[in-house]
Scaffold this active site. Structure first.
Site, PDB file in Angstrom:
ATOM      1  N   ARG A 198      -6.574  12.182 -38.301  1.00 47.45           N
ATOM      2  CA  ARG A 198      -7.760  13.018 -38.480  1.00 47.45           C
ATOM      3  C   ARG A 198      -7.351  14.457 -38.787  1.00 47.45           C
ATOM      4  NH1 ARG A 198      -9.512   8.628 -38.374  1.00 47.45           N
ATOM      5  NH2 ARG A 198     -11.268   7.757 -37.210  1.00 47.45           N
ATOM      6  N   TYR A 219     -23.669   5.453 -38.425  1.00 51.14           N
ATOM      7  CA  TYR A 219     -23.712   6.911 -38.260  1.00 51.14           C
ATOM      8  C   TYR A 219     -23.401   7.603 -39.584  1.00 51.14           C
ATOM      9  CZ  TYR A 219     -21.898  11.566 -37.415  1.00 51.14           C
ATOM     10  OH  TYR A 219     -21.646  12.922 -37.507  1.00 51.14           O
ATOM     11  N   GLY A 271     -27.668  17.548 -25.523  1.00 49.36           N
ATOM     12  CA  GLY A 271     -27.319  18.958 -25.344  1.00 49.36           C
ATOM     13  C   GLY A 271     -27.668  19.450 -23.946  1.00 49.36           C
ATOM     14  N   LEU A 325     -32.626  17.997 -25.827  1.00 48.85           N
ATOM     15  CA  LEU A 325     -31.660  17.870 -24.730  1.00 48.85           C
ATOM     16  C   LEU A 325     -31.246  16.414 -24.502  1.00 48.85           C
ATOM     17  CD1 LEU A 325     -33.079  20.507 -22.184  1.00 48.85           C
ATOM     18  CD2 LEU A 325     -31.408  20.832 -24.023  1.00 48.85           C
ATOM     19  N   ALA A 354     -29.418  18.723 -35.247  1.00 50.81           N
ATOM     20  CA  ALA A 354     -29.909  17.683 -34.341  1.00 50.81           C
ATOM     21  C   ALA A 354     -29.649  16.300 -34.904  1.00 50.81           C
ATOM     22  CB  ALA A 354     -31.402  17.871 -34.101  1.00 50.81           C
ATOM     23  N   HIS A 367     -15.150  11.831 -27.943  1.00 48.41           N
ATOM     24  CA  HIS A 367     -14.188  12.407 -28.885  1.00 48.41           C
ATOM     25  C   HIS A 367     -12.793  12.514 -28.289  1.00 48.41           C
ATOM     26  CE1 HIS A 367     -17.691  14.323 -31.282  1.00 48.41           C
ATOM     27  NE2 HIS A 367     -17.411  13.109 -31.696  1.00 48.41           N
ATOM     28  N   GLY A 384     -15.713   0.323 -36.716  1.00 57.35           N
ATOM     29  CA  GLY A 384     -16.284   1.387 -37.540  1.00 57.35           C
ATOM     30  C   GLY A 384     -15.355   2.561 -37.767  1.00 57.35           C
ATOM     31  N   ASP A 417     -34.437  21.711 -29.502  1.00 58.56           N
ATOM     32  CA  ASP A 417     -33.502  20.666 -29.057  1.00 58.56           C
ATOM     33  C   ASP A 417     -34.207  19.834 -27.984  1.00 58.56           C
ATOM     34  OD1 ASP A 417     -30.012  20.621 -28.969  1.00 58.56           O
ATOM     35  OD2 ASP A 417     -31.210  19.317 -27.659  1.00 58.56           O
TER      36      ASP A 417
HETATM   37  N1  NAD Z   1     -18.596  16.839 -33.543  1.00 57.72           N
HETATM   38  C1  NAD Z   1     -18.076  16.526 -34.734  1.00 57.72           C
HETATM   39  O1  NAD Z   1     -16.850  16.380 -34.879  1.00 57.72           O
HETATM   40  C2  NAD Z   1     -18.975  16.369 -35.926  1.00 57.72           C
HETATM   41  C3  NAD Z   1     -18.392  16.021 -37.137  1.00 57.72           C
HETATM   42  C4  NAD Z   1     -19.207  15.899 -38.266  1.00 57.72           C
HETATM   43  C5  NAD Z   1     -20.572  16.115 -38.180  1.00 57.72           C
HETATM   44  N2  NAD Z   1     -21.133  16.438 -36.988  1.00 57.72           N
HETATM   45  C6  NAD Z   1     -22.575  16.650 -36.942  1.00 57.72           C
HETATM   46  O2  NAD Z   1     -22.839  17.945 -36.414  1.00 57.72           O
HETATM   47  C7  NAD Z   1     -24.057  17.939 -35.684  1.00 57.72           C
HETATM   48  C8  NAD Z   1     -23.808  18.516 -34.305  1.00 57.72           C
HETATM   49  O3  NAD Z   1     -22.821  17.726 -33.644  1.00 57.72           O
HETATM   50  P1  NAD Z   1     -22.337  18.073 -32.158  1.00 57.72           P
HETATM   51  O4  NAD Z   1     -20.950  17.605 -32.014  1.00 57.72           O
HETATM   52  O5  NAD Z   1     -22.669  19.482 -31.839  1.00 57.72           O
HETATM   53  O6  NAD Z   1     -23.274  17.086 -31.333  1.00 57.72           O
HETATM   54  P2  NAD Z   1     -24.115  17.342 -29.994  1.00 57.72           P
HETATM   55  O7  NAD Z   1     -24.535  16.007 -29.493  1.00 57.72           O
HETATM   56  O8  NAD Z   1     -23.386  18.232 -29.068  1.00 57.72           O
HETATM   57  O9  NAD Z   1     -25.383  18.131 -30.555  1.00 57.72           O
HETATM   58  C9  NAD Z   1     -26.499  17.499 -31.104  1.00 57.72           C
HETATM   59  C10 NAD Z   1     -27.730  18.146 -30.474  1.00 57.72           C
HETATM   60  O10 NAD Z   1     -28.902  17.630 -31.077  1.00 57.72           O
HETATM   61  C11 NAD Z   1     -29.861  17.337 -30.066  1.00 57.72           C
HETATM   62  N3  NAD Z   1     -30.746  16.309 -30.641  1.00 57.72           N
HETATM   63  C12 NAD Z   1     -30.397  15.047 -31.046  1.00 57.72           C
HETATM   64  N4  NAD Z   1     -31.459  14.462 -31.620  1.00 57.72           N
HETATM   65  C13 NAD Z   1     -32.480  15.351 -31.589  1.00 57.72           C
HETATM   66  C14 NAD Z   1     -33.832  15.346 -32.056  1.00 57.72           C
HETATM   67  N5  NAD Z   1     -34.344  14.290 -32.677  1.00 57.72           N
HETATM   68  N6  NAD Z   1     -34.595  16.443 -31.861  1.00 57.72           N
HETATM   69  C15 NAD Z   1     -34.089  17.533 -31.230  1.00 57.72           C
HETATM   70  N7  NAD Z   1     -32.822  17.608 -30.771  1.00 57.72           N
HETATM   71  C16 NAD Z   1     -32.036  16.520 -30.959  1.00 57.72           C
HETATM   72  C17 NAD Z   1     -29.050  16.933 -28.860  1.00 57.72           C
HETATM   73  O11 NAD Z   1     -29.721  17.110 -27.629  1.00 57.72           O
HETATM   74  C18 NAD Z   1     -27.844  17.876 -28.981  1.00 57.72           C
HETATM   75  O12 NAD Z   1     -28.062  19.087 -28.289  1.00 57.72           O
HETATM   76  C19 NAD Z   1     -24.544  16.492 -35.673  1.00 57.72           C
HETATM   77  O13 NAD Z   1     -25.532  16.325 -36.670  1.00 57.72           O
HETATM   78  C20 NAD Z   1     -23.295  15.699 -36.017  1.00 57.72           C
HETATM   79  O14 NAD Z   1     -23.594  14.481 -36.659  1.00 57.72           O
HETATM   80  C21 NAD Z   1     -20.370  16.567 -35.862  1.00 57.72           C
HETATM   81  O1  GDU Z   2     -10.936   7.562 -26.132  1.00 58.61           O
HETATM   82  C1  GDU Z   2     -10.636   7.621 -27.337  1.00 58.61           C
HETATM   83  C2  GDU Z   2     -11.410   8.341 -28.274  1.00 58.61           C
HETATM   84  C3  GDU Z   2     -11.019   8.335 -29.597  1.00 58.61           C
HETATM   85  N1  GDU Z   2      -9.916   7.665 -29.985  1.00 58.61           N
HETATM   86  C4  GDU Z   2      -9.516   7.678 -31.402  1.00 58.61           C
HETATM   87  O2  GDU Z   2      -9.376   9.009 -31.826  1.00 58.61           O
HETATM   88  C5  GDU Z   2      -9.708   9.123 -33.212  1.00 58.61           C
HETATM   89  C6  GDU Z   2     -10.755  10.200 -33.381  1.00 58.61           C
HETATM   90  O3  GDU Z   2     -11.960   9.745 -32.758  1.00 58.61           O
HETATM   91  P1  GDU Z   2     -13.192  10.729 -32.463  1.00 58.61           P
HETATM   92  O4  GDU Z   2     -14.255   9.923 -31.806  1.00 58.61           O
HETATM   93  O5  GDU Z   2     -12.706  11.944 -31.765  1.00 58.61           O
HETATM   94  O6  GDU Z   2     -13.655  11.198 -33.913  1.00 58.61           O
HETATM   95  P2  GDU Z   2     -14.116  10.357 -35.171  1.00 58.61           P
HETATM   96  O7  GDU Z   2     -13.159  10.704 -36.261  1.00 58.61           O
HETATM   97  O8  GDU Z   2     -14.323   8.938 -34.893  1.00 58.61           O
HETATM   98  O9  GDU Z   2     -15.571  10.932 -35.468  1.00 58.61           O
HETATM   99  C7  GDU Z   2     -15.926  12.302 -35.268  1.00 58.61           C
HETATM  100  O10 GDU Z   2     -15.757  13.015 -36.401  1.00 58.61           O
HETATM  101  C8  GDU Z   2     -16.422  12.531 -37.502  1.00 58.61           C
HETATM  102  C9  GDU Z   2     -16.120  13.479 -38.603  1.00 58.61           C
HETATM  103  O11 GDU Z   2     -14.891  13.149 -39.128  1.00 58.61           O
HETATM  104  C10 GDU Z   2     -17.901  12.262 -37.229  1.00 58.61           C
HETATM  105  O12 GDU Z   2     -18.767  13.074 -37.890  1.00 58.61           O
HETATM  106  C11 GDU Z   2     -18.308  12.047 -35.808  1.00 58.61           C
HETATM  107  O13 GDU Z   2     -19.484  12.785 -35.456  1.00 58.61           O
HETATM  108  C12 GDU Z   2     -17.352  12.377 -34.814  1.00 58.61           C
HETATM  109  O14 GDU Z   2     -17.584  11.463 -33.752  1.00 58.61           O
HETATM  110  C13 GDU Z   2     -10.199   7.728 -33.638  1.00 58.61           C
HETATM  111  O15 GDU Z   2      -9.131   7.043 -34.236  1.00 58.61           O
HETATM  112  C14 GDU Z   2     -10.552   7.052 -32.320  1.00 58.61           C
HETATM  113  O16 GDU Z   2     -10.464   5.658 -32.351  1.00 58.61           O
HETATM  114  C15 GDU Z   2      -9.143   6.967 -29.079  1.00 58.61           C
HETATM  115  O17 GDU Z   2      -8.139   6.361 -29.440  1.00 58.61           O
HETATM  116  N2  GDU Z   2      -9.531   6.971 -27.782  1.00 58.61           N
END
Ligand code: NAD
Ligand code: GDU
Length: 325
Positions: free
Chosen positions: A222, A139, A36, A33, A72, A190, A284, A31
């Site tokens: 969602r 994204y 993270g 960081l 990542a 989020h 988006g 990672d």
């Molecule tokens: N959080 C969600 O709701 C959600 C939904 C769908 C998909 N995902 C996917 O799940 C994965 C993890 O998401 P998360 O919420 O834990 O995000 P996060 O940002 O907490 O974790 C991503 C990690 O990847 C590291 N990183 C980023 N680019 C890197 C690189 N090039 N090399 C090494 N490390 C790198 C960051 O430092 C971080 O620790 C992501 O690929 C994200 O797109 C997340």
């Molecule tokens: O301050 C905020 C933050 C979010 N929202 C709304 O809350 C909903 C959820 O938004 P999030 O950012 O929590 O989640 P998304 O659905 O946009 O996207 C997340 O979930 C996706 C999977 O469905 C992706 O993979 C992505 O990594 C992750 O950001 C959206 O309508 C957004 O507009 C607000 O109104 N105010």
């Protein structure tokens, strides 16, 4: 198994790593960081600080790895709209370099973090894996690109790969011994963690992005999935990988909650007020999406343990309160 977890200092990667270590796997976390935290990397792992693009080759070359779990990447929808180049370079460029390194060093198994947002605004509810790809922002497009890339690598190289399409990850893995894993993005984008910050008095108000969508209360909908349930799916998917096959599983609870319903649930769970400022739509954004996880349930034997929104919010709240003490 000997496993490489990229992004294992992040929210979902650290949670999955915790379960992998508990299951007896030997884990190296790679990672950079960029978002993270080193403190989130679970004990009992080897931590390498570096970018996947630069370091995966050396890391994989140094050991006999059985599989890679690739978390990542950059994850913010709004940021990807203004900085698409960074998203393509990191999410797709990083994955290409990782696949090269895996091939070079004979590592034939991959679990990839994809997203439910690849489906865009579909009429299909709940959304199955066969729904069309219609990413609405860079994204989601980067994740769809990798999902489209993997079948060719599986066919040509015999790679065993699975894309897990997460819907909205939330909640926290709570452990009594201080090894809890939860969301610590900075800045946070989020919905649930931001609403909890408002409830905790760390922010004054919640900016609600759009209240004029074509949904029952006008706000986006969602499907929230507990991060511990997401994590358990990774262990099942890892065990089910088959050489030459690319599989896809959508992971959610099959229930949609509007942003206003989430805000009210946070008020109910925490007992604190959440002042809301109605704001412009976020570029988006998808209007509504709910997953069908029937395939993961049938083929992997996956069964979410904490599907209730209030439990998901309650665990995220407990994690935040614990950290702020
Ligand atoms: N959080 C969600 O709701 C959600 C939904 C769908 C998909 N995902 C996917 O799940 C994965 C993890 O998401 P998360 O919420 O834990 O995000 P996060 O940002 O907490 O974790 C991503 C990690 O990847 C590291 N990183 C980023 N680019 C890197 C690189 N090039 N090399 C090494 N490390 C790198 C960051 O430092 C971080 O620790 C992501 O690929 C994200 O797109 C997340
Ligand atoms: O301050 C905020 C933050 C979010 N929202 C709304 O809350 C909903 C959820 O938004 P999030 O950012 O929590 O989640 P998304 O659905 O946009 O996207 C997340 O979930 C996706 C999977 O469905 C992706 O993979 C992505 O990594 C992750 O950001 C959206 O309508 C957004 O507009 C607000 O109104 N105010």
């Amino acid at each position: 198994m000997k496993l490489l977890v990229t992004g294992g200092a992040g929210y979902i990667g650290s949670t999955v790593t915790t379960l992998l270590v508990e299951a007896g796997h030997e884990v190296t976390v790679l990672d950079d960081l960029s978002s993270g935290h080193e403190s989130a990397v679970p004990d009992g792992t080897t931590f390498v600080k570096g970018r996947v693009q630069d370091a995966a080759d050396d890391v994989l070359g140094a050991g006999d790895f059985d599989a890679v779990l690739h978390f990542a990447g950059f994850i913010e929808v709004a940021e990807s709209v203004t900085q698409p180049d960074r998203y393509w370079e990191n999410n797709v460029g990083g994955t290409l370099r990782l696949l090269d390194a895996m091939h070079r060093h004979g590592v034939g198994r991959l679990i990839f973090s994809s997203t439910g947002t690849v489906h865009g605004n579909t009429d299909q509810h709940p959304i199955t894996e066969t729904a069309g790809l219609a990413p609405l922002n860079p994204y989601a497009a980067t994740k769809a690109a990798v999902d489209l890339m993997l079948p060719g690598y599986c066919a040509a190289w015999g790679l065993a790969a699975t894309s897990l399409r997460y819907f909205n990850a939330a909640g926290a893995l709570l452990r009594p011994d201080g090894r809890s894993c939860g969301e610590q993005h900075d800045p946070e984008s989020h919905l649930i963690p931001i609403v909890l910050q408002v409830a905790a008095g760390e922010r004054d108000t919640l900016a609600l992005y759009g209240d004029d969508y074509d949904t029952p209360d006008g706000t986006c909908v969602r499907d929230y999935i507990h991060v511990a349930d997401l994590a358990s799916a990774h262990l099942l998917a890892l065990a089910a990988l088959q050489p030459g096959e690319h599989r896809i599983y959508n992971l959610g609870n099959g229930a949609g909650y509007s942003n206003l319903e989430v805000i009210q649930a946070v008020r109910d769970v925490t007992g604190h007020p959440v002042p809301v400022v109605r704001s412009a739509r976020r570029p988006g954004d998808i209007v509504a999406q709910v997953a069908s996880s029937a395939k993961a349930i049938a083929e992997l034997g996956w069964q979410p343990q904490r599907p209730a929104l209030r439990d998901i919010i309650g665990d995220a709240w407990a994690f935040g309160q614990d950290r702020s003490r």
